[in-house]
Motif scaffolding. Structure first.
Motif, PDB file in Angstrom:
ATOM      1  N   LEU A  50       0.677  -2.658   0.921  1.00  0.00           N
ATOM      2  CA  LEU A  50       1.827  -1.903   2.221  1.00  0.00           C
ATOM      3  C   LEU A  50       1.350  -2.797   2.951  1.00  0.00           C
ATOM      4  CD1 LEU A  50       0.093   1.735   2.683  1.00  0.00           C
ATOM      5  CD2 LEU A  50       2.350   1.253   1.087  1.00  0.00           C
ATOM      6  N   ALA A  62       7.541   2.132   2.644  1.00  0.00           N
ATOM      7  CA  ALA A  62       7.226   2.018   1.740  1.00  0.00           C
ATOM      8  C   ALA A  62       5.839   2.976   1.711  1.00  0.00           C
ATOM      9  CB  ALA A  62       6.018   0.702   2.118  1.00  0.00           C
ATOM     10  N   ILE A  63       5.581   3.274   2.210  1.00  0.00           N
ATOM     11  CA  ILE A  63       4.502   4.138   2.506  1.00  0.00           C
ATOM     12  C   ILE A  63       5.204   5.641   1.182  1.00  0.00           C
ATOM     13  CG2 ILE A  63       3.179   6.468   3.694  1.00  0.00           C
ATOM     14  CD1 ILE A  63       3.125   4.256   6.196  1.00  0.00           C
ATOM     15  N   PHE A 114       5.581  15.260   0.112  1.00  0.00           N
ATOM     16  CA  PHE A 114       5.337  14.283   1.489  1.00  0.00           C
ATOM     17  C   PHE A 114       6.661  13.646   2.473  1.00  0.00           C
ATOM     18  CE2 PHE A 114       5.703  10.330   3.548  1.00  0.00           C
ATOM     19  CZ  PHE A 114       4.613  10.693   4.438  1.00  0.00           C
ATOM     20  N   GLU A 115       6.968  14.811   3.472  1.00  0.00           N
ATOM     21  CA  GLU A 115       7.667  14.610   4.221  1.00  0.00           C
ATOM     22  C   GLU A 115       7.995  13.129   5.100  1.00  0.00           C
ATOM     23  OE1 GLU A 115       9.133  18.271   5.866  1.00  0.00           O
ATOM     24  OE2 GLU A 115       8.597  19.028   3.860  1.00  0.00           O
ATOM     25  N   VAL A 169      -5.120   3.865  -0.979  1.00  0.00           N
ATOM     26  CA  VAL A 169      -4.082   5.055  -0.152  1.00  0.00           C
ATOM     27  C   VAL A 169      -4.921   6.512  -0.180  1.00  0.00           C
ATOM     28  CG1 VAL A 169      -1.633   6.376  -0.139  1.00  0.00           C
ATOM     29  CG2 VAL A 169      -2.008   3.635  -0.285  1.00  0.00           C
ATOM     30  N   GLN A 220       8.509  11.177   8.049  1.00  0.00           N
ATOM     31  CA  GLN A 220       8.763  12.111   8.933  1.00  0.00           C
ATOM     32  C   GLN A 220       9.848   9.926   9.441  1.00  0.00           C
ATOM     33  OE1 GLN A 220       6.524  13.811  11.451  1.00  0.00           O
ATOM     34  NE2 GLN A 220       5.395  14.236   9.968  1.00  0.00           N
ATOM     35  N   VAL A 247      -1.612  12.345   6.996  1.00  0.00           N
ATOM     36  CA  VAL A 247      -2.140  10.882   6.549  1.00  0.00           C
ATOM     37  C   VAL A 247      -1.150  10.237   6.958  1.00  0.00           C
ATOM     38  CG1 VAL A 247      -1.373  10.395   3.835  1.00  0.00           C
ATOM     39  CG2 VAL A 247      -3.225  12.123   4.456  1.00  0.00           C
ATOM     40  N   GLU A 248       0.205  10.448   7.052  1.00  0.00           N
ATOM     41  CA  GLU A 248       1.288   9.449   7.167  1.00  0.00           C
ATOM     42  C   GLU A 248       0.437   9.009   9.099  1.00  0.00           C
ATOM     43  OE1 GLU A 248       4.849  11.849   7.834  1.00  0.00           O
ATOM     44  OE2 GLU A 248       6.363   9.766   7.765  1.00  0.00           O
ATOM     45  N   TYR A 249       0.388   9.197   9.662  1.00  0.00           N
ATOM     46  CA  TYR A 249       0.034   8.656  11.216  1.00  0.00           C
ATOM     47  C   TYR A 249      -0.953   7.355  10.871  1.00  0.00           C
ATOM     48  CZ  TYR A 249       2.949  12.258  13.370  1.00  0.00           C
ATOM     49  OH  TYR A 249       4.004  13.293  13.556  1.00  0.00           O
ATOM     50  N   SER A 285       0.882  14.885   7.676  1.00  0.00           N
ATOM     51  CA  SER A 285       1.534  14.133   9.036  1.00  0.00           C
ATOM     52  C   SER A 285       0.512  13.286   9.624  1.00  0.00           C
ATOM     53  CB  SER A 285       1.894  15.129  10.365  1.00  0.00           C
ATOM     54  OG  SER A 285       2.355  15.843  10.245  1.00  0.00           O
ATOM     55  N   THR A 331       5.739   5.379  -2.309  1.00  0.00           N
ATOM     56  CA  THR A 331       4.206   5.193  -2.065  1.00  0.00           C
ATOM     57  C   THR A 331       3.494   6.811  -3.166  1.00  0.00           C
ATOM     58  OG1 THR A 331       3.475   3.188  -1.824  1.00  0.00           O
ATOM     59  CG2 THR A 331       1.116   4.868  -2.096  1.00  0.00           C
ATOM     60  N   MET A 332       3.851   7.622  -2.135  1.00  0.00           N
ATOM     61  CA  MET A 332       3.917   9.389  -2.066  1.00  0.00           C
ATOM     62  C   MET A 332       5.162   9.698  -2.940  1.00  0.00           C
ATOM     63  SD  MET A 332       1.803   9.192  -0.693  1.00  0.00           S
ATOM     64  CE  MET A 332       0.869   9.320   1.334  1.00  0.00           C
ATOM     65  N   LEU A 346      -1.921   0.130   8.576  1.00  0.00           N
ATOM     66  CA  LEU A 346      -1.051  -0.921   8.695  1.00  0.00           C
ATOM     67  C   LEU A 346      -1.360  -1.883  10.004  1.00  0.00           C
ATOM     68  CD1 LEU A 346       1.716   0.421   6.616  1.00  0.00           C
ATOM     69  CD2 LEU A 346      -0.145  -1.225   6.165  1.00  0.00           C
ATOM     70  N   TRP A 347      -0.958  -1.138  11.104  1.00  0.00           N
ATOM     71  CA  TRP A 347      -1.314  -2.360  12.731  1.00  0.00           C
ATOM     72  C   TRP A 347      -2.352  -2.804  12.538  1.00  0.00           C
ATOM     73  CZ3 TRP A 347       3.228  -2.790  13.920  1.00  0.00           C
ATOM     74  CH2 TRP A 347       3.984  -1.639  14.172  1.00  0.00           C
ATOM     75  N   VAL A 394      -5.895   9.338   1.536  1.00  0.00           N
ATOM     76  CA  VAL A 394      -5.779  10.470   1.314  1.00  0.00           C
ATOM     77  C   VAL A 394      -6.436  11.405   1.743  1.00  0.00           C
ATOM     78  CG1 VAL A 394      -5.399  12.424   0.051  1.00  0.00           C
ATOM     79  CG2 VAL A 394      -4.049   9.609   0.734  1.00  0.00           C
ATOM     80  N   ILE A 440       8.289   7.539  10.980  1.00  0.00           N
ATOM     81  CA  ILE A 440       7.623   6.751  11.547  1.00  0.00           C
ATOM     82  C   ILE A 440       7.984   5.222  12.263  1.00  0.00           C
ATOM     83  CG2 ILE A 440       4.942   6.649  12.483  1.00  0.00           C
ATOM     84  CD1 ILE A 440       6.079   9.263  12.963  1.00  0.00           C
ATOM     85  N   ILE A 449      -2.040   5.963   8.217  1.00  0.00           N
ATOM     86  CA  ILE A 449      -1.195   5.034   7.068  1.00  0.00           C
ATOM     87  C   ILE A 449      -0.684   3.846   8.476  1.00  0.00           C
ATOM     88  CG2 ILE A 449      -0.326   4.159   5.415  1.00  0.00           C
ATOM     89  CD1 ILE A 449      -1.404   7.084   3.680  1.00  0.00           C
ATOM     90  N   HIS A 450       0.074   4.732   8.775  1.00  0.00           N
ATOM     91  CA  HIS A 450       0.423   3.044   9.885  1.00  0.00           C
ATOM     92  C   HIS A 450      -0.160   2.797  10.487  1.00  0.00           C
ATOM     93  CE1 HIS A 450       4.441   4.286   9.065  1.00  0.00           C
ATOM     94  NE2 HIS A 450       5.011   5.558   8.426  1.00  0.00           N
TER      95      HIS A 450
END
Lengths: 172, 172
Positions: free
Chosen positions: A140, B116-117, B90-91, A76, B93, A8-10, A6, B120-121, A16-17, A80, B95, A12-13
């Motif tokens: 992205l 998009a993220i 990768f899961e 990316v 969520q 990484v997910e958070y 998570s 990529t994963m 992006l902002w 990571v 977001i 990247i998101h």
DNA sequence: TCAAACGCGGACTAATATAGTCCGCGTTAT
DNA sequence: ATAACGCGGACTATATTAGTCCGCGTTTGA
């Protein structure tokens, strides 16, 4: 969660902002609330991005983050590795030297070169990393821009601007 | 450990002993002791390989395991999926639907298509899986055979044979 | 026929990693 | 001076991993 967490997910998101943020330098709290995630958790993620040279941090009141280099030069994989610390997909335990037929110091040939299983896993990891390195933050951002309505970017900038001025103001 | 765990490492190493086992069908205890790992732990791994059709199990005294198909038709990916259960790298969520600017039901465009993220994963995972699918158990066995002395395979077969006959005999 | 070894599954434990929270430090602008 | 900032360390809860243990039904040599 799996290997790509998570964090990484958070990360990247929220990066992006930052791509479309213009002159502003939002704080990690701004980014967390804009994205709907935990501010205190995001506050643990961004220092790692800063140390990796992906974002630049501005300390003090009215401080925050901005990208340290153009989004097209941030892959990316960079993100990571910055967040997860380049942890391997597979950790070889050199099982090959532990055979009931071997004496206490196992024969030389048993540990010669790289373990064949390890080598296969390393190839797989390399393939994964190459795929992550092929995509940049700019790619992205472009994909998102295509989906959102034309005025969305301006709305986000306005929202961030209001947050910034409310800080300068009567301090809630 | 990382995403590819010890279970996979142990499983592949023990499957490799099975490649050159000839007519014998070693038990999971035989394989564990030959490889120097925990017998009770390996006993949790092999049933998964059996359910995936990679090995065939023979129950009862003098029972054990043998490969269910030629080693050249068993890829490393087959083994990984059998043991780890095809868990994703990768899961997502989702977001992307949680933005402070969105109303309670977020706008349609925010969840249109794949994130998009996430995409990529998924490409990275696909690359990793393709690399694992490109290597078979026979490839790994060949690599080991090249390293070991010429008579090593025969020694292993003899060791397994002795274990088998000691079971039939005076029961330890 | 009976015990011993087999595969199989479920319950259990210990250690580690993940996802968070909370607090305190030094810095900076109002 | 105060309030918000980045940063770091300590802390907690939950999930996963690694590994043990026991019991069931099956098979087979003594």
């Amino acid at each position: 969660m799996a290997h790509l967490t998570s964090r990484v997910e958070y990360g990247i998101h929220c990066l992006l902002w930052l791509v479309g943020a213009g002159e502003q330098q939002p704080s990690s709290r701004d980014l967390a609330e804009l994205q709907g995630i935990s501010p205190s958790f995001l506050a643990k993620i961004f220092p790692r991005l800063e140390k990796a040279g992906i974002v630049a941090a501005v300390p003090g009141l009215r401080g925050g983050y901005r990208l340290a280099r153009p989004a097209a030069q941030i892959t990316v994989l960079d993100i990571v590795d910055a967040i997860e610390g380049d942890k391997p997909l597979f950790e070889c335990q050199e099982i090959r030297t532990r055979c009931a037929l071997f004496d206490d110091p196992p024969p030389r040939w048993a540990s010669r070169g790289t373990c064949a299983i390890h080598a296969t896993m390393q190839r797989a990891e390399r393939a994964m990393r190459d795929a992550l390195a092929a995509e940049t933050l700019a790619d992205l951002a472009r994909a998102l821009e295509r989906k959102a309505p034309a005025d969305f970017g301006a709305s986000v900038e306005r929202w961030l601007g209001e947050r910034a001025s409310s800080r300068r103001g009567s301090a809630r």
